[in-house]
Motif scaffolding. Structure first.
Motif: not given
Length: 251
Positions: A85-86, A108-109, A119-120, A147-149
């Protein structure tokens, strides 16, 4: 040489400097070993939603070597970066015996290919997914930013349907499929132009009130790859093309 006053002065000065350096060195060594410089506290601030004292004790404290003066801050930073997570770590000394550590966690996204998180900002990382209700992203690793976009686009485009995104899949041939939390699966196909997916989504969303009025809201499957329409499969009803003249889907 012994008759050369200038050389004798140079030698004398060099010996005095060497002696002074030795004294300072021993004095510095004695000073840094004083108990007053032993680390007394580790101050942690920033994003600490996913770490606790047990994690810090097991992952960091056992790896620290030295006191307030001799401790290598880069080693401290690296030790914290090993914690899941860091994302970013900042370390500084607080006189006379404390360390201030500021942490920034990944935000996280979604779940990436079932065994990692993304992540976002489109960064893939490893962390515990227990109890996660995040959407699942599946696709080639090099496509993670795409994919995130598109996830943000899909979320905006299909918002009028009243359900959230549950899965976003980009196939090896770069065809898009999404699944909503109401169980509906939507085939969007390949992105031939920058407007391909948007126009297909808009076509369906505009027709959604008519679709639900005629066949109800329990739509299981939607195929948007038709050139001028789409096809649906509802509970108890087979495929229904929205445009009879467009009975063959395209990628």
């Amino acid at each position: 040489m012994w008759n050369n006053v200038r050389q004798l002065n140079i030698i004398t000065s060099a010996l005095h400097a060497a002696l002074l350096a030795i004294v300072l060195s021993w004095g510095g060594l004695w000073l840094v070993k004083r108990p007053s410089f032993a680390l007394r506290a580790l101050l942690i601030s920033g994003d600490i939603n996913h770490i606790n004292q047990t994690i810090v004790r097991e992952s960091v404290l056992g790896n620290l070597r030295g006191n307030f003066i001799t401790l290598d801050l880069d080693q401290v930073r690296i030790a914290f970066e090993q914690i899941p997570w860091i994302h970013h770590v900042s370390v500084r000394r607080v006189w006379p015996n404390k360390l201030r550590v500021t942490l920034k966690e990944y935000k996280p996204l979604g779940v990436w290919n079932k065994n990692q998180l993304v992540s976002v900002n489109g960064e893939v990382f490893n962390a515990n997914q227990a109890g996660s209700e995040l959407p699942v992203f599946t696709g080639p690793l090099e496509s993670v930013h795409t994919i995130v976009t598109r996830y943000y686009d899909f979320r905006k485009w299909f918002y009028p349907l009243g359900a959230k995104l549950k899965e976003v899949t980009l196939s090896p041939c770069y065809a898009w499929t999404i699944k909503l939390t109401n169980g509906m699966q939507i085939e969007l196909g390949q992105e031939h132009t920058k407007d391909t997916l948007a126009s297909r989504a808009q076509r369906f969303v505009v027709a959604w009130p008519i679709v639900t009025q005629r066949w109800g809201s329990d739509i299981q499957y939607v195929d948007l790859r038709y050139p001028n329409g789409f096809a649906i499969r509802a509970t108890g009803i087979g495929f229904i093309p929205s445009n009879p003249k467009s009975n063959k889907p395209i990628l």
